[in-house]
Write an enzyme that holds these catalytic residues in place. Structure first.
Site, PDB file in Angstrom:
ATOM      1  N   HIS A  19       4.988   3.355   5.239  1.00 17.71           N
ATOM      2  CA  HIS A  19       4.539   4.717   5.515  1.00 17.71           C
ATOM      3  C   HIS A  19       3.031   4.865   5.361  1.00 17.71           C
ATOM      4  CE1 HIS A  19       8.789   5.731   5.342  1.00 17.71           C
ATOM      5  NE2 HIS A  19       8.466   6.878   5.915  1.00 17.71           N
ATOM      6  N   GLY A  20       2.407   3.938   4.666  1.00 10.33           N
ATOM      7  CA  GLY A  20       0.959   4.032   4.589  1.00 10.33           C
ATOM      8  C   GLY A  20       0.385   3.204   3.476  1.00 10.33           C
TER       9      GLY A  20
END
Lengths: 393, 468
Positions: B324-325
């Protein structure tokens, strides 16, 4: 709204397909009509309703296309020049009000048609930095009479009009914190009590962040005590100049666009008392502190002093040797006219757009008094005063 | 370019549709050319330079796919395997380089207490999504699926503009047939318009409204928030991310329909889930399926005993979080769910099933909201502070009641919108014949116009998931 696959031949499937076929021409119509009208309508350069310039049609260059800047400008352009933009803005506000919002961009929709902006207490470091700059500057000029007036906004005086439980920090706590940090040479003027004593009166605009001329007057009366001003000359006549004022809070939030405020200006009844206002940057002069041109502009509050200027000078026929330098924000614009009879000269500096030399200004004009006048909300996020003072230190 | 913009809705999409529909249905190559060029333009619009990694990825995976298939056919399994590994490594290197390099350098710098020099790179849009899709492709080919023989078709599969920015992650075998022949008629166009409009409304009106509340609350220091305020804030965040992502997915799927594609669903009323396991089969479905099939299964899944299964679950969720990051808070978030899922599987799952549905739903919402507490915010420090505030660790700010009161109507609307699809209502109205149809049509038009108002006047909101 997730689509579960319906059996294609089922009645609800058939009905859905009919709907889908039916809806296509409607959307084609909408897209084509909106697009054509937007393309045909001539571009506006400025939005009065939003108080900002609209993005002009961008010209592509290799660099701007490669960096994506051209595309971003084009996107903003398309959005800004979509037809009936003001209608869409209003629609959005109406819909969001239906969702129950009472606040937009830190501006609360309050009772009695008042809009009140939120005050957030700044950090201790921020307060210390600001007062340190004021103290350091004060130390350089021990012979000057120095004053600091932090004006409360409507959130402090009309707190009872706020929606229940609306987050709002205490401006008097802020003022106390500043007062405690200030060196002895700077006199802190607290006008909160004076204003609260008149809180049933029209002290603040309903749609604007500023205090009215009346609010400024009561504040002035309080300040006059500390500044040892001669109030015997104070015989003012109030003149309404407009009943159509819709202020910055209404513009920013989109609320209460139909509510109108009244602006009063105040004149000395003694017509022998003369003033000349000189706008240094613009190179113009005026015999009045009120500029009616401000009333036909975008912000009617500009009638006071013609708005904010980096530096301007007011010379009066007052019978005194006192000369005032005031570092201020726009709250001072309707306050200064009350001071006029007590100073031979008033130099008005707005640090947010002033890049000159305060030291030479003080020396050349033989300033005797130095005053800071800000409202709590603006001061709590301001850095230009600190910049201007430390630059001059 | 993004799907929620005036330029896209009024100029780009209509022009492409016009050209597309002028081409007769049997000329599917020409139609695919239109799609490919449109997608290239769409992608280049945002950041022109990053078309290059996209083209490189498409070309590399295409050729490697053919190579793997060829070697598999020739029963040279070992070589097919090395091609597969090579392909996966290239994809991961690309993703790692563009997305995680600065994260890596930051952490190394902190570890060795020096300032390692590096240059911050802008993120190529959609790389996290199209990389996963590419890995699924080469793996599927290795596992026996037919490769895509046409480079054009492969490019359309990879980079088709409705889904290039933020998914859904599509398996090649689910789309292969439609790449060469698909039906795009007026009813498909209309269905796509309806789906797109609903998604647009969800994203620019509902997500925007919820997001505004989250912005106000998250602007404060977590330590200053009361528990009530923190919960109101995280509920706003949950609504925001749900409507943002599912709205964008609706728009993507709607556009896909307009061109004759049936893209897979990503959301299935996740707030109705009765357990966290069920939640993750309803939220970002294509991502969950991807991790299940391409990470969990190759690791052995649950086929080698409980100990290995636990390890696999934790590993999968660590990676899913990190996907997700580039931030530690996502790793914490992922592991949090990994642990909860393990507990559900081995500890209280059976007990949970015996509870009434409404208790199970509250439990699920509670757990996922706490999870969002780790996810939201800008840093791990903030997230930890926020979760602490949710459990009473903050101050008493008295603002919670105000926020709840002034957003009650909004929350009710958002809850209704997230829990039902309005589908049954729509069917009931449509059953009333022409009048019903007119009503539903008017309803969609109204949704579109309100969305337009928000679109024109709101601050420019890029799609949240694409910029994590």
């Amino acid at each position: 709204m997730n689509q579960v696959r319906t059996a294609a031949g089922s009645p609800s499937g058939k009905r859905a397909r009919k709907l889908h076929r039916h809806i296509v021409p409607w959307f084609i119509l909408i897209i084509v009509v909106f697009l054509l009208i937007s393309l045909i309508a001539r571009d506006k350069t400025y939005s009065a309703k939003e108080g900002r310039e609209l993005t002009p049609f961008p010209r592509p260059t290799v660099a701007s296309v490669l960096s994506g800047e051209y595309q971003e400008n084009l996107r903003a352009y398309a959005s800004d020049h979509f037809f009936a933009r003001d209608f869409w803005t209003g629609t959005k506000t109406r819909v969001s009000l239906m969702f129950g919002r009472e606040e937009s961009g830190e501006i609360y929709k309050c009772s009695d048609n008042y809009l009140i902006q939120r005050f957030t207490l700044p950090s201790t470091e921020a307060i210390e930095t600001q007062t340190a700059a004021v103290n350091a500057f004060a130390a350089k000029y021990p012979d000057l009479n120095q004053y600091m007036l932090v004006a409360p906004t409507s959130g402090a005086i009309f707190a009872d009009k706020l929606p229940a439980g609306a987050p709002m920090d205490d401006e008097t706590a802020y003022m106390t914190a500043i007062r405690n940090e200030l060196a002895g040479g700077v006199n802190f003027i607290d006008v909160t009590k004076a204003l609260k004593n008149h809180k049933e009166e029209y002290l603040y605009y309903k749609t604007d962040s500023h205090w009215t001329g009346l609010g400024a007057y009561y504040a002035y009366k309080q300040a006059a005590e500390t500044m040892q001003l001669d109030t015997s000359l104070d015989n003012f006549e109030a003149l309404p100049v407009t009943n159509d004022f819709n202020g910055d809070l209404s513009e920013k939030s989109g609320y209460n666009r139909g509510v109108k405020d009244q602006i009063n200006v105040y004149f000395y009844r003694d017509s022998s008392f003369k003033m000349i206002a000189e706008y240094t940057m613009e190179g113009t002069q005026s015999a009045s502190l009120y500029q009616s041109a401000g009333l036909s502009g975008n912000d009617m509050y500009d009638v006071y002093l013609g708005g904010d200027h980096s530096v301007m000078t007011i010379e009066t026929s007052a019978n005194t040797g006192r000369k005032l330098l005031i570092l201020k924000d726009s709250y001072a614009n309707c306050f200064i006219p009350f001071l006029a009879a007590n100073f031979r000269e008033i130099v008005v500096v707005d640090p947010s757009c002033y890049y000159g030399d305060l030291n030479s200004l003080i020396k050349e004009e033989n300033i005797t008094d130095l005053m800071y006048l800000y409202n709590a909300v603006t001061l709590s996020t301001d850095t230009s005063l600190t910049r201007a003072l430390t630059g001059a230190n | 370019m993004v799907l929620n913009s005036v330029l896209f809705i009024f100029i780009f999409l209509p022009v492409i549709l016009l050209i597309y529909y002028r081409i007769p249905e049997r000329c599917h190559t020409a139609r695919n050319v239109v799609l490919a060029l449109a997608s290239l333009f769409f992608y280049a619009w945002g950041n022109p330079i990053y078309v290059l990694p996209l083209l490189f990825s498409a070309a590399a995976n295409y050729y490697l796919g053919l190579e793997i298939a060829g070697r598999r056919e020739a029963e040279r399994y070992h070589e097919a395997r090395s091609s597969l590994i090579f392909a996966i490594v290239i994809n991961l290197l690309m993703l790692g380089f563009f997305r995680y390099a600065s994260f890596l350098f930051h952490n190394l710098s902190a570890l060795f207490r020096t300032e390692l020099p590096f240059k911050e790179l802008a993120l190529p849009l959609g790389i996290a999504f199209y990389t996963l899709q590419a890995i699924s492709y080469v793996t599927d080919v290795y596992r026996g699926e037919d490769p895509e023989y046409g480079l054009l078709n492969y490019f359309v599969y990879m980079a088709m503009f409705p889904k290039i920015i933020a998914g859904p992650i599509v398996r090649h075998k689910d789309i292969r047939q439609r790449l060469t022949s698909r039906k795009a008629d007026r009813s498909a166009l209309g269905a796509g318009i309806c789906r797109f409009t609903a998604g647009l409304f969800k994203k620019v009106v509902l997500a925007d409204s919820a997001g505004a509340l989250w912005t106000v609350i998250s602007a404060r220091e977590p330590a200053e928030l009361s528990a009530l305020t923190a919960w109101v804030g995280i509920i706003a965040f949950a609504f925001k991310i749900y409507f943002d992502f599912s709205g964008y997915t609706d728009m993507a799927l709607g556009i896909g329909q307009m061109f004759g594609f049936r893209l897979p669903e990503n959301f299935d009323h996740p707030f109705r889930a009765r357990s966290v396991s069920e939640f993750w089969r309803r939220w970002h479905i294509t991502l969950y399926d991807w991790f299940r099939d391409y990470v969990y299964a190759p690791l052995g899944g649950n086929r080698y005993g409980a100990g290995r299964q636990i390890r696999n679950i934790l590993l999968v969720w660590l990676l899913a979080g990190l996907w997700h990051g580039p931030s530690w808070r996502f790793v914490v978030w992922g592991l949090y769910f990994g642990v909860i899922l393990i507990l559900e599987k081995f500890v209280w799952g059976g007990f949970l099933k015996r509870l009434p549905s409404w208790i199970r739903r509250i439990y699920t919402l509670f757990v996922t909201l706490v999870g969002w507490g780790f996810f939201a915010g800008s840093s791990l420090l903030y997230s930890l502070g926020y979760v602490r505030a949710m459990f009473g660790g903050g101050a008493n700010d008295g603002g919670g009641a105000y926020y709840l009161r002034t957003n009650l109507i909004l929350f009710i609307i958002l809850t209704i919108a997230s829990v039902t699809g309005g589908r049954r209502l729509k069917d009931r109205i449509l059953a009333r014949g022409n009048r019903g149809r007119a009503l539903v049509t008017a309803g969609y038009i109204l949704l579109f116009l309100i969305s337009l108002a928000y679109l024109l006047t709101g601050p420019y909101q890029p799609f949240y998931y694409a910029f994590l």
